[in-house]
Design an enzyme around this catalytic site. Structure first.
Site, PDB file in Angstrom:
ATOM      1  N   CYS A 113       0.800  -1.218   0.000  1.00  0.00           N
ATOM      2  CA  CYS A 113       0.000   0.000   0.000  1.00  0.00           C
ATOM      3  C   CYS A 113       0.838   1.275   0.000  1.00  0.00           C
ATOM      4  CB  CYS A 113      -0.939  -0.001   1.209  1.00  0.00           C
ATOM      5  SG  CYS A 113      -2.120  -1.373   1.180  1.00  0.00           S
ATOM      6  N   HIS A 253      -3.683   7.006   2.449  1.00  0.00           N
ATOM      7  CA  HIS A 253      -4.028   5.709   1.882  1.00  0.00           C
ATOM      8  C   HIS A 253      -5.361   5.279   2.469  1.00  0.00           C
ATOM      9  CE1 HIS A 253      -4.039   1.605   0.698  1.00  0.00           C
ATOM     10  NE2 HIS A 253      -3.824   1.145   1.915  1.00  0.00           N
ATOM     11  N   ASN A 283     -10.220  -0.524  -0.252  1.00  0.00           N
ATOM     12  CA  ASN A 283      -8.767  -0.385  -0.333  1.00  0.00           C
ATOM     13  C   ASN A 283      -8.294  -0.927  -1.689  1.00  0.00           C
ATOM     14  OD1 ASN A 283      -6.007  -0.485  -0.093  1.00  0.00           O
ATOM     15  ND2 ASN A 283      -5.981  -1.546   1.871  1.00  0.00           N
TER      16      ASN A 283
END
Length: 326
Positions: A113, A253, A283
């Protein structure tokens, strides 16, 4: 004035198919309320047919159109992804060939990520060195390809998507101005894929055991993310004499709304100045930050201060200070 690397255009691609919380209720033991309260996610988009490169290609095409450039003008393309089309060749090679970027070289960068932040950092160096004039950074992941949809702890979290930015030289003091990036391999036990690499190659046994999916220990990841993302944002802000009032937007994020809220509180940034789209996309790993930039670009003005921040598997984490240039 010294040359900096500025973001001059953004493109994106979101698959059409939607997987809602109510759909997941029919698949695993979960509920819309449970997912919303713990993650902030309402739905996510899934790439039913195609691969990561297919999404990336569309994102880069839109980027070129918005900037008014030909793919032949691109010097370098960096792909931030953990779901490449193949182990090799690099997905970047597939994308450059497909769009006709005949003068570009490219490579994949894998940092979970945090991959987009790492890629921006690398891409910026090629601009500030004077080696390249147009560097494309793509964040794209087909997370649905590595998610176990019988595991309620992970299947509710992830979606698919892609977004790309163009970095170009700037002499006005705009663009990427500072960064703080980190890695701690001790965190791998909490968030990883058990098999598929050289440590544990694919076999009938690993497939049968379900070891080619994302494995995550939620509590450990949450605790680490809340602390580290806030720490690194605070570090970058202090180093640049920025307060919460000076920051136009925090661009975090999109892993979990509770993590994002905790980070914003620590930074002293009001919730109205936090880019948030996790409720629509979940996500999307490498794509979350550039997707936010794409959706908020009409609200940004030249000179706005942005803090981009992420925490990912490994563990990896970091923050980048960007002064908006468009």
């Amino acid at each position: 004035m010294a040359i900096t690397a500025a973001i001059t255009a953004i493109g994106h691609y979101i698959p059409e198919h939607i997987l809602s919380n109510f759909d997941l209720e029919k698949m695993v033991d979960t509920s819309d309320q449970w997912i919303r309260e713990r993650t902030g996610i309402e739905k996510r988009h899934i790439m039913k047919d195609g691969a990561t490169s297919d999404m990336a290609i569309e994102a880069v095409k839109e980027l070129c159109e918005r900037r008014g450039i030909s793919p032949e003008e691109i010097d370098l393309l960096i792909m931030a992804t953990v779901t490449p089309d193949h182990t090799f060749p690099a997905t970047a090679a597939i994308v450059t060939e497909a769009i006709g970027a005949t003068n570009a070289w490219g490579f994949d960068l894998e940092a979970a990520c945090s991959g987009f932040l790492y890629s921006v950092s690398v891409g910026a160096k090629f601009i500030t060195s004077g080696q390249h004039k147009k560097v494309v950074v793509v964040g794209a992941d087909k997370m649905s390809s590595i998610i176990d949809y019988t595991d309620r702890n992970t299947c509710v979290l992830f979606g698919d998507g892609a977004a790309a930015i163009l970095l170009e030289p700037n002499e006005e003091g705009l663009g990427v101005l500072d960064e703080s990036l980190h890695t701690d391999g001790a965190g791998k036990k909490h968030l990883h894929m058990k098999a598929g690499g050289s440590r544990k190659p694919p076999s009938a046994a690993t497939v049968a055991a379900g070891e080619h999916y994302v494995y995550q220990e939620g509590r450990a990841v949450f605790k680490f993310a809340v602390t580290k993302m806030a720490d690194v944002c605070e570090k970058v802000m202090k180093r640049n004499n920025l307060t919460g009032d000076d920051v136009r937007f925090l661009v975090p994020h999109q892993a979990n709304k509770r993590i994002i809220d905790a980070c914003a509180n620590r930074m002293g940034v009001d919730s109205s100045k936090v880019m948030l789209n996790i409720h629509r996309y979940g996500n999307t790993t490498g794509a979350t930050i550039p997707l936010c930039l794409y959706e908020w670009q009409d609200q940004l003005e030249k000179g706005d201060n942005l803090i981009l921040a992420a925490v990912g598997g490994g563990f990896s984490w970091g923050a980048i200070y960007v002064k908006w240039a468009i």
